[in-house]
Design an enzyme around this catalytic site. Structure first.
Site, PDB file in Angstrom:
ATOM      1  N   ASP A 126     -21.024  44.373   2.430  1.00  0.00           N
ATOM      2  CA  ASP A 126     -20.720  44.283   1.005  1.00  0.00           C
ATOM      3  C   ASP A 126     -20.672  45.657   0.329  1.00  0.00           C
ATOM      4  OD1 ASP A 126     -20.119  42.930  -1.320  1.00  0.00           O
ATOM      5  OD2 ASP A 126     -22.210  42.533  -1.852  1.00  0.00           O
ATOM      6  N   HIS A 183     -11.788  48.316   1.294  1.00  0.00           N
ATOM      7  CA  HIS A 183     -11.744  47.419   2.458  1.00  0.00           C
ATOM      8  C   HIS A 183     -11.269  48.171   3.700  1.00  0.00           C
ATOM      9  CE1 HIS A 183     -12.758  44.193  -0.152  1.00  0.00           C
ATOM     10  NE2 HIS A 183     -11.606  44.169  -0.784  1.00  0.00           N
ATOM     11  N   LEU A 221     -22.477  42.784  24.379  1.00  0.00           N
ATOM     12  CA  LEU A 221     -22.632  42.206  23.040  1.00  0.00           C
ATOM     13  C   LEU A 221     -21.644  41.073  22.775  1.00  0.00           C
ATOM     14  CD1 LEU A 221     -23.866  42.690  20.087  1.00  0.00           C
ATOM     15  CD2 LEU A 221     -21.769  44.001  19.675  1.00  0.00           C
TER      16      LEU A 221
HETATM   17  C1  IPE Z   1     -20.194  38.258   0.645  1.00  0.00           C
HETATM   18  O1  IPE Z   1     -19.917  39.215  -0.310  1.00  0.00           O
HETATM   19  C2  IPE Z   1     -19.006  38.049   1.529  1.00  0.00           C
HETATM   20  C3  IPE Z   1     -18.639  39.166   2.398  1.00  0.00           C
HETATM   21  C4  IPE Z   1     -19.259  40.303   2.489  1.00  0.00           C
HETATM   22  C5  IPE Z   1     -17.498  38.937   3.223  1.00  0.00           C
HETATM   23  P1  IPE Z   1     -19.385  38.836  -1.769  1.00  0.00           P
HETATM   24  O2  IPE Z   1     -19.129  40.113  -2.449  1.00  0.00           O
HETATM   25  O3  IPE Z   1     -18.261  37.875  -1.674  1.00  0.00           O
HETATM   26  O4  IPE Z   1     -20.638  38.078  -2.372  1.00  0.00           O
HETATM   27  P2  IPE Z   1     -21.065  37.864  -3.894  1.00  0.00           P
HETATM   28  O5  IPE Z   1     -19.866  37.278  -4.591  1.00  0.00           O
HETATM   29  O6  IPE Z   1     -21.452  39.172  -4.453  1.00  0.00           O
HETATM   30  O7  IPE Z   1     -22.214  36.924  -3.828  1.00  0.00           O
HETATM   31  C1  IPE Z   2     -17.199  43.114   0.690  1.00  0.00           C
HETATM   32  O1  IPE Z   2     -17.013  44.030  -0.342  1.00  0.00           O
HETATM   33  C2  IPE Z   2     -15.897  42.700   1.335  1.00  0.00           C
HETATM   34  C3  IPE Z   2     -15.500  41.325   1.041  1.00  0.00           C
HETATM   35  C4  IPE Z   2     -16.164  40.460   0.333  1.00  0.00           C
HETATM   36  C5  IPE Z   2     -14.204  40.902   1.590  1.00  0.00           C
HETATM   37  P1  IPE Z   2     -16.656  43.562  -1.813  1.00  0.00           P
HETATM   38  O2  IPE Z   2     -15.172  43.498  -1.927  1.00  0.00           O
HETATM   39  O3  IPE Z   2     -17.379  42.329  -2.155  1.00  0.00           O
HETATM   40  O4  IPE Z   2     -17.183  44.781  -2.655  1.00  0.00           O
HETATM   41  P2  IPE Z   2     -17.927  44.695  -4.053  1.00  0.00           P
HETATM   42  O5  IPE Z   2     -19.111  43.796  -3.868  1.00  0.00           O
HETATM   43  O6  IPE Z   2     -16.948  44.146  -5.027  1.00  0.00           O
HETATM   44  O7  IPE Z   2     -18.316  46.109  -4.341  1.00  0.00           O
HETATM   45 MG    MG Z   3     -19.203  42.006  -2.954  1.00  0.00          MG
END
Ligand code: IPE
Ligand code: IPE
Ligand code: MG
Length: 235
Positions: free
Chosen positions: A15, A32, A125
């Site tokens: 995240d 990403h 793994l």
């Molecule tokens: C969780 O992160 C999903 C992934 C890392 C793929 P999100 O960014 O979607 O989660 P929330 O919305 O902050 O809970």
């Molecule tokens: C995690 O990073 C990747 C996915 C959920 C696909 P985010 O895109 O949620 O990044 P933030 O949380 O908005 O910074």
């Molecule tokens: Mg996120």
């Protein structure tokens, strides 16, 4: 260094990509891209340390709610990285995809199947990538399968145990997750491995966003895990 306890199964919620990009004045897709680039180094380190299972949360069932442009950029990245699977096979890493495949175009599903097939004999793994994954969707799917078996007379209701449930999850055959790591300062599971994490240890890192995550941060989480006293309800 202190004695390390190597988890059998690590889960990572990758995240913070969007915030990483925003801080740099870049589009979210750049976050990403940066985040996807480093996954291999983390999988490699797990393999080196003798971790048997690594499961990373790459795209959730809820992430479809994001703007179409962002979803497309993530899918394009997935297409790109599906071509890189040979590199994992060379390192004796087995690839698996958990989640509902049917949410993706057929060409992606075909490549996912090919990658799993190409790496199925790897003995190192087991690297699972959670895509269109949601813990509640997974449990619902398992419940439906079990109900079907009962209806067909293959299974009696009295025979249903916790192991039956575990055996119908996407992670069937894997040990429960021991350690869940989440960078970016969010202190939640966001529907990741909710069945499998009943007794997991959590390491939330609020000093780092996923695209900055390094092998040393994985090591630091395992060090923290090694200091935990797991009791599983005992004493
Ligand atoms: C969780 O992160 C999903 C992934 C890392 C793929 P999100 O960014 O979607 O989660 P929330 O919305 O902050 O809970
Ligand atoms: C995690 O990073 C990747 C996915 C959920 C696909 P985010 O895109 O949620 O990044 P933030 O949380 O908005 O910074
Ligand atoms: Mg996120």
């Amino acid at each position: 260094m202190e004695q390390l306890t190597i988890p059998k199964h690590i889960g990572i919620i990758m995240d913070g990509n969007g915030r990483w990009a925003k801080k740099r004045g870049l589009p979210r897709s750049a976050g990403h891209t940066a985040g996807a680039k480093l996954i291999k180094s983390i999988a490699r380190r797990c393999n080196e340390l003798g971790v048997k299972n690594l499961t990373v949360f790459a795209f959730s069932t809820e992430n479809w709610a994001r703007p179409q442009e962002e979803v497309s950029s993530i899918i394009n990245l997935l297409r790109y990285y599906l071509k890189e699977i040979d590199k994992y096979v060379k390192e004796n890493i087995r690839i698996r995809f958990i989640g509902d495949w049917s949410g993706f175009d057929q060409d992606i599903q075909d490549k996912m199947a090919k990658s799993e097939e190409a790496s199925k004999n790897a003995t190192g793994l087991v690297f699972s990538i959670a895509l269109n994954y949601g813990g509640r969707a997974e449990i619902t799917h398992a419940a439906k399968q079990i109900a079907q078996e009962v209806e067909e007379g293959k299974l009696a209701i009295e025979e249903i145990t916790e192991q039956t449930l575990s055996g119908h999850m996407y992670t069937a055959g894997m040990p429960d997750v021991d350690l869940i790591i989440r960078p970016s300062g969010e202190y939640r599971l966001s529907n990741f491995l909710i069945w499998q994490s009943a007794y997991a240890e959590y390491v939330f890192m609020d000093d780092i966003l996923w695209p900055d995550f390094k092998v040393k941060d994985l090591d630091r989480a395992i060090e923290e895990y090694s200091r935990r006293n797991r009791r599983f309800g005992g004493i």
